[in-house]
Write an enzyme that holds these catalytic residues in place. Structure first.
Site, PDB file in Angstrom:
ATOM      1  N   ASP A 283       0.857  -1.189   0.000  1.00 17.23           N
ATOM      2  CA  ASP A 283       0.000   0.000   0.000  1.00 17.23           C
ATOM      3  C   ASP A 283       0.888   1.232   0.000  1.00 17.23           C
ATOM      4  O   ASP A 283       1.291   1.735   1.047  1.00 17.23           O
ATOM      5  CB  ASP A 283      -0.917  -0.026   1.218  1.00 17.23           C
ATOM      6  N   ALA A 284       1.225   1.696  -1.204  1.00 15.73           N
ATOM      7  CA  ALA A 284       2.140   2.827  -1.357  1.00 15.73           C
ATOM      8  C   ALA A 284       1.464   4.058  -1.942  1.00 15.73           C
ATOM      9  O   ALA A 284       1.948   5.173  -1.789  1.00 15.73           O
ATOM     10  CB  ALA A 284       3.325   2.430  -2.236  1.00 15.73           C
ATOM     11  N   LYS A 285       0.352   3.847  -2.653  1.00 14.73           N
ATOM     12  CA  LYS A 285      -0.430   4.933  -3.255  1.00 14.73           C
ATOM     13  C   LYS A 285       0.444   5.886  -4.087  1.00 14.73           C
ATOM     14  O   LYS A 285       0.281   7.103  -4.038  1.00 14.73           O
ATOM     15  CB  LYS A 285      -1.198   5.716  -2.187  1.00 14.73           C
ATOM     16  N   ARG A 286       1.342   5.325  -4.863  1.00 11.94           N
ATOM     17  CA  ARG A 286       2.212   6.141  -5.699  1.00 11.94           C
ATOM     18  C   ARG A 286       1.458   6.656  -6.918  1.00 11.94           C
ATOM     19  O   ARG A 286       0.521   6.029  -7.399  1.00 11.94           O
ATOM     20  CB  ARG A 286       3.432   5.347  -6.152  1.00 11.94           C
TER      21      ARG A 286
END
Length: 249
Positions: A88-91
């Protein structure tokens, strides 16, 4: 490949539960390190879940020591289980930067899926799809979705469906369980996209929304309500059964 690993785990464990390893060092008690804590969580839950979701923020905030714990946690899950790992990095950035992120996460860390912010369009998404699976943010469970998401989520959905034609089984959407009034409409329009659903547990989302998603590839993330429970295994069992009644029955 994420979807194949997910389906195998889902069917084997009769579970659509993903445990979120939001292992905040400030909240961990009784363990010498984040790695020791994560090892305990995996040991207690591996036969009850269909994967793990690791929120990179809780590791990055500790600098290189946190990133080391992240790497060690991923290696632990890969060595001890056959379960898929969602980072879960939401890049979300322009092409060359997105390619660097994708290489770091898929080639170096070896995760199976990454959460991606689609605000900058396909340039921010395709590099991840070229290497693995990505869940794009569609309609999340936070309070301020009315600022942007609520106005553009239908555009994001159409983009995800378009990309799915070129990258089958490599793209999914993030839809919060707290968005009950939208889930049916999105489900009907989502085709074969996979779903990552946060918001059940500490955020109070209603698991009954899962009845509208039967037959789809979905993973439901529960983090704090499980990993910080007094009895981790018991709490994970409770959530697995709760979700299974809505999805499998």
């Amino acid at each position: 490949m994420f979807i194949k690993k997910y389906r195998k785990a889902r069917d084997k464990n009769t579970s659509i539960l993903v445990v979120g390893l939001d292992s905040d060092p400030e909240k961990i008690k009784g363990f010498k390190s984040v790695m020791e804590f994560n090892e305990h969580i995996v040991k207690e839950t591996a036969d009850l879940v269909c994967g793990y979701k690791i929120n990179i923020a809780f590791y990055e905030k500790s600098g290189w020591r946190g990133y080391k714990a992240l790497e060690e946690t991923i290696e632990l899950i890969k060595n001890e289980t056959d379960l898929p790992i969602i980072l879960d990095a939401k890049r979300g950035d322009i092409g060359n930067t997105a390619r660097a992120y994708a290489k770091a996460y898929f080639d170096k860390l070896g995760v199976d899926s990454v959460t991606v912010n689609p605000y900058m369009g396909r340039d921010a998404i395709i590099p991840f799809l070229e290497k693995g699976h990505a869940f794009v943010l569609l309609l999340t469970s936070n309070e301020s979705i009315g600022d942007v998401e609520l106005h553009v989520y239908h555009k994001v959905l159409e983009l995800a469906k378009e990309l799915e034609k070129s990258y089958p089984e490599r793209i999914g959407i993030v839809v919060g369980a707290t968005r009950k009034e939208y889930i049916g409409k999105i489900s009907n329009a989502s085709g074969g996209l996979s779903w990552l659903i946060p918001g059940i547990g500490a955020q109070g989302g209603n698991p009954e929304v899962l009845r509208e998603l039967k037959g789809k590839d979905i993973v439901v993330n529960v983090s704090r309500a499980i990993i910080f429970a007094e009895n981790v295994r018991k709490k994970a069992e409770e959530f697995r059964e709760l979700l299974a009644r809505q999805y499998f029955d």
